[in-house]
Scaffold this motif. Structure first.
Motif: not given
Length: 451
Positions: A8-9, A12-13, A15-16, A288, A377
């Motif tokens: 998950t991390f 996510w990282f 994506s940002v 986001v 996203l």
């Protein structure tokens, strides 16, 4: 460390990360309502601002103090008076405003000084600078109402503020200004923040407010059927304002929106209204894709265009996960670089969120649409349809009468959009020779009207 956490991390990282790169070196003016501080949100907001600044953003923080001044007035048995959405500041109210501003400045500076280990502030070393950066003038008498010591921004010391933020400090502004003769004026947080954002040419103006954002249909009840507008073009915001009455309190739809419109009209690229009640609202809005509040923009952030060689990296990042799970056929970087001008991309805020390629077969008056991909996203928001429409436009411009796709998993999506199954033998001879019979892809064709 658990595999689930890694799973998950890491996505996510990643994506940002584009937003971290995009905002580095930018200037944000963040206006925090006094109600947020009264609600105990200051420590979390300070941590988020410190994180944002650590990632290279230049921050000017403007605080409000409406409830704090009212509390001081109540303690002195004095009534708070408002008109036209502004406080009428008599001598007692001015004294209360000065006391509240002093106390809040102390609390804010203390919040940015907490560098405890194992907290987001550890090692942050945020330097907060405040001063007499605002020159003010009196509101005067409006519609027969004497606003006494209430003021408006006359001038912003942009050079002084820029020197401070360029040295890595965070500038803290209270809603106070002084005349050239030293007279103090009580200003509104909203007007100070908007004026400063305009004069600095800030990249963002962000209001952390009591409201979740703006609904273009404000008369409708709140709920899932009437969500806030996450993105509002300036023209739409102006049209909405024209329908609304003069705002009197922060909960009124036009209260913050009027300042967002003023900022965007004066050159601030994006103005935001976000709810301070949501933990991490500032991070969610900035890093986001869809944010959490309402963003007013002077132009559409989305750009649907033909790809260039500079987009190859973004296209690869977008399609690679779908290649790994077998949804798309593997394409190497060389192939995409060679065919870059065949791709259409949908770029949003500097990030590619959708793409597709068009390979024409003029002798058969048809073309293949390949690698249609939409980022997880933004799936479900119509990005695929936008790219499809542009591909169809390009095909028509070539004088083609149809387009086709080969797919193993998404046939229903295409069928709902006018494609029909055809036998692989229908394919142009050149494409039929490259057809992978082991993959057993379905061939879907759509006739183009007006071609």
């Amino acid at each position: 460390m658990s595999a689930v956490f890694n799973f998950t991390f890491v996505p996510w990282f990643r994506s940002v990360a584009p937003y971290i790169h995009m905002h580095r070196g930018k200037t944000f003016v963040v206006a925090v309502a006094g109600e947020a501080i009264a609600a105990g949100k200051l420590p979390a907001i300070a941590q988020d601002l410190a994180l944002i600044q650590s990632m290279g953003v230049k921050v000017v923080l403007v605080h409000g103090f409406r409830p704090q001044v009212n509390e001081q007035l109540a303690a002195k048995g004095h009534e708070a008076r408002y008109s036209h959405g502004m406080r009428i500041t008599d001598t007692v109210a001015l004294d209360c405003a000065q006391e509240a501003a002093g106390q809040l400045r102390y609390e804010i500076e203390a919040a940015f000084s907490q560098g405890l280990p194992n907290t987001p502030m550890a090692g942050a070393q945020v330097r907060v600078v405040s001063g007499n950066f605002i020159t003010a003038r009196p509101v005067g008498i409006v519609d027969g109402v004497d606003f006494k010591h209430s003021g408006l921004v006359r001038k912003v010391d942009t050079d002084g503020i820029l020197r401070c933020i360029d040295m890595g400090a965070m500038v803290l502004l209270s809603p106070f200004g002084f005349s050239p003769t030293g007279e103090a004026f009580n200003l509104t947080m909203e007007e100070v923040a908007t004026s400063v954002a305009i004069e600095l040419g800030a990249d963002k103006l962000i209001f952390m407010s009591e409201v979740p954002g703006v609904r273009s249909q404000p008369s409708e009840p709140e709920g899932e059927d009437n969500p806030i507008d996450t993105e509002m073009p300036l023209a739409a915001a102006e049209a909405l304002l024209a329908q609304l009455p003069q705002p009197q309190q922060p909960s009124d739809v036009a209260f913050y929106l009027q300042h967002c419109v003023r900022a965007c009209k004066a050159g601030v690229e994006r103005s935001h209204i976000i709810p301070f009640a949501v933990d991490g609202a500032l991070l969610l809005e900035v890093y986001v894709h869809d944010g959490i509040g309402t963003m007013v923009i002077d132009e559409k952030l989305e750009e649907l265009r033909q790809a260039t060689s500079d987009d190859v990296g973004g296209i690869l990042t977008l399609i690679e996960p779908f290649e790994r799970d077998g949804t798309l056929v593997k394409r190497d970087r060389t192939e995409i670089e060679r065919d870059a001008d065949q791709y259409t991309v949908l770029e949003h805020d500097g990030v590619i969120f959708a793409c597709a390629a068009l390979y024409p077969y003029p002798e058969s008056r048809t073309a293949e649409m390949a690698a249609l991909t939409v980022s997880p996203l933004s799936q479900g928001q119509g990005d695929g349809e936008k790219v499809l429409r542009r591909i169809e436009q390009r095909a028509r411009a070539m004088g083609l009468s149809s387009i086709f796709v080969l797919t193993t998993r998404t046939m229903h999506w295409f069928i709902k959009r006018g494609f029909q199954p055809v036998d692989p033998d229908w394919l142009p001879e050149a494409r039929k020779r490259k057809y992978n019979w082991d993959r057993k892809s379905q061939v879907l064709m759509k006739k183009l009207n007006g071609s």
